[in-house]
Scaffold this motif. Structure first.
Motif, PDB file in Angstrom:
ATOM      1  N   THR A 106       0.829  -1.207   0.000  1.00  0.00           N
ATOM      2  CA  THR A 106       0.000   0.000   0.000  1.00  0.00           C
ATOM      3  C   THR A 106       0.863   1.255   0.000  1.00  0.00           C
ATOM      4  O   THR A 106       0.586   2.219  -0.734  1.00  0.00           O
ATOM      5  CB  THR A 106      -0.928   0.012   1.231  1.00  0.00           C
ATOM      6  OG1 THR A 106      -1.779  -1.132   1.189  1.00  0.00           O
ATOM      7  CG2 THR A 106      -1.780   1.272   1.248  1.00  0.00           C
ATOM      8  N   LEU A 110       0.897   4.047  -2.864  1.00  0.00           N
ATOM      9  CA  LEU A 110       0.649   5.460  -2.540  1.00  0.00           C
ATOM     10  C   LEU A 110       1.771   6.345  -3.076  1.00  0.00           C
ATOM     11  O   LEU A 110       1.526   7.427  -3.626  1.00  0.00           O
ATOM     12  CB  LEU A 110       0.513   5.639  -1.032  1.00  0.00           C
ATOM     13  CG  LEU A 110      -0.754   5.094  -0.382  1.00  0.00           C
ATOM     14  CD1 LEU A 110      -0.633   5.106   1.137  1.00  0.00           C
ATOM     15  CD2 LEU A 110      -1.971   5.899  -0.823  1.00  0.00           C
ATOM     16  N   SER A 114       1.280   9.096  -6.093  1.00  0.00           N
ATOM     17  CA  SER A 114       1.585  10.490  -5.764  1.00  0.00           C
ATOM     18  C   SER A 114       2.627  11.067  -6.700  1.00  0.00           C
ATOM     19  O   SER A 114       2.475  12.188  -7.205  1.00  0.00           O
ATOM     20  CB  SER A 114       2.068  10.583  -4.310  1.00  0.00           C
ATOM     21  OG  SER A 114       1.103  10.092  -3.419  1.00  0.00           O
ATOM     22  N   ILE A 138      -5.375   8.421  -3.490  1.00  0.00           N
ATOM     23  CA  ILE A 138      -4.648   8.108  -2.252  1.00  0.00           C
ATOM     24  C   ILE A 138      -5.597   8.054  -1.047  1.00  0.00           C
ATOM     25  O   ILE A 138      -5.360   7.307  -0.099  1.00  0.00           O
ATOM     26  CB  ILE A 138      -3.505   9.121  -1.999  1.00  0.00           C
ATOM     27  CG1 ILE A 138      -4.030  10.534  -1.806  1.00  0.00           C
ATOM     28  CG2 ILE A 138      -2.496   9.082  -3.126  1.00  0.00           C
ATOM     29  CD1 ILE A 138      -2.939  11.556  -1.501  1.00  0.00           C
ATOM     30  N   SER A 142      -5.661   4.542   0.879  1.00  0.00           N
ATOM     31  CA  SER A 142      -5.242   4.509   2.281  1.00  0.00           C
ATOM     32  C   SER A 142      -6.367   4.080   3.209  1.00  0.00           C
ATOM     33  O   SER A 142      -6.153   3.330   4.169  1.00  0.00           O
ATOM     34  CB  SER A 142      -4.716   5.878   2.707  1.00  0.00           C
ATOM     35  OG  SER A 142      -5.726   6.873   2.565  1.00  0.00           O
ATOM     36  N   GLY A 230       3.938   7.374   4.879  1.00  0.00           N
ATOM     37  CA  GLY A 230       3.344   6.047   4.994  1.00  0.00           C
ATOM     38  C   GLY A 230       4.126   5.147   5.927  1.00  0.00           C
ATOM     39  O   GLY A 230       3.540   4.380   6.713  1.00  0.00           O
TER      40      GLY A 230
END
Length: 385
Positions: A106, A110, A114, A138, A142, A230
């Motif tokens: 994940t 992400l 991004s 995102i 998330s 993250g």
């Protein structure tokens, strides 16, 4: 940003905000724009309550971000926001399915989304769609870790934005129709804000081509900052993980002209300080009012409308303080428009604001590291010559 530059920034910013506040008026083109913004936000909250939407603050923010003086610009932004949200939500669901709720995958997803989003939004005349697409992707990706159904999460995100778009389009169309009936015509003054006036008009294929290396550099910084956020969240839950990532995307969006003149780092630093200052002022102004007004809907809407009016007024002002007005409005809406219903509890909003602070600190550290790497690379290159 050096201390001397920081002092100049605060002097210039403080003077600019004071000047704009002295010009607050209920009349004229600027007053009309502020009234439209307030009406859009209030109507969006009303519709969110009717449809029982949880993320009322995101519905209100959608309406707040869309209103502009020109109906043509408003409807274009409505379409771009809706299209970006739908595409971003779909990508978020796809990546969430592929990641299978594994935190490591994940975070990688992400970071990739991004970085790609930052690169594309800096090189496209449809940067607003890219911003919303990246942010929505995102957010869905998330949040999908903690829910049973990521498609339902994506649908809710699309519904939130759709309601905000509906409110804005309705208010803008009604305002335009009233003007036509009164035979005044549309506003002759461009109050779209400096970023909206320049982003599309100044974009050319030449800009995208010449700034390719800068866009890649920005995208790498964004991707690494998101990866760091993250990773930190994996080992120690952040106050608001999603808002932290959204903040990184937001402050990295600079105008095409900035990409060409080479002052990208300074422009991002200014956007970071403006975002922080605007949200901080919103907290100082709004948070003490919550226990005083209670959860009475009329009083909440009255204070919300006042804060949004001030934010819209500053946002429509000079380029140096416009973004502060934008962020003041964001922070004010976060505090007053809670999930589900009116409340005196500002804990959720304060967590979102803490998330913004964490993001800016991590992005600052990332940019400092990149700046040092770039400096050493340039020095090494001159040594070879």
């Amino acid at each position: 940003m050096k201390m001397s530059m920081l002092r100049r920034y605060f002097r210039r910013t403080t003077g600019g905000v004071v000047t704009e506040l002295r010009l607050v008026t209920l009349r004229g083109d600027r007053g009309k724009l502020c009234a439209q913004t307030v009406a859009s936000v209030v109507f969006a909250v009303y519709l969110a309550d009717i449809f029982n939407l949880k993320e009322r603050w995101w519905v209100a923010l959608s309406a707040y971000a869309l209103i502009r003086a020109s109906p043509t610009v408003v409807f274009r932004r409505c379409l771009e926001r809706l299209a970006g949200t739908v595409i971003g939500a779909s990508i978020g669901v796809l990546l969430a399915t592929m990641a299978s709720r594994q935190s490591g995958l994940t975070v990688v997803a992400l970071s990739f989304v991004s970085g790609l989003g930052v690169y594309c939004m800096l090189g496209s005349p449809y940067s607003y769609s890219w911003v919303l697409g990246t942010v929505t992707a995102i957010m869905v990706l998330s949040d999908a870790v903690g829910v049973d159904s990521s498609p339902s999460l994506a649908v809710n995100r699309v519904l939130d934005v759709s309601v905000g778009v509906l409110a804005t389009a309705t208010i803008s169309a009604a305002s335009f129709s009233i003007e036509r009936l009164l035979r005044r015509g549309p506003s002759s003054v461009n109050l779209s804000g400096p970023s909206e006036r320049s982003s599309r008009d100044s974009f050319t294929p030449h800009v995208a081509e010449c700034s390719r290396s800068t866009r890649i550099w920005q995208a790498l910084q964004g991707a690494i900052a998101i990866a760091l956020i993250g990773s930190v969240n994996h080992f120690h839950a952040l106050p608001n993980f999603v808002q932290s990532m959204v903040s990184v995307i937001a402050v990295l969006l600079v105008s095409p002209l900035v990409l060409l003149n080479g002052h990208v780092e300074e422009a991002v630093h200014v956007r970071m300080f403006n975002r922080l200052l605007g949200c901080f002022c919103a907290v100082l102004f709004a948070a003490p009012l919550l226990p005083l007004i209670g959860d009475t809907p009329f009083l909440c809407l009255l204070v919300l409308g006042t804060g949004v009016w001030l934010a819209a007024h500053v946002q429509a002002g000079s380029g140096e303080v416009s973004y502060i007005g934008t962020q003041f409005g964001v922070g004010f809406i976060m505090i007053f428009v809670q999930d589900y219903a009116w409340s005196t509890d500002a804990s959720a909003a304060l967590q979102r604001l803490w998330g913004i602070l964490v993001a800016l600190l991590i992005l600052t550290a990332t940019m400092a590291a990149f700046s040092e790497v770039g400096r050493k690379f340039r020095l090494h290159g001159r040594g070879d010559v």
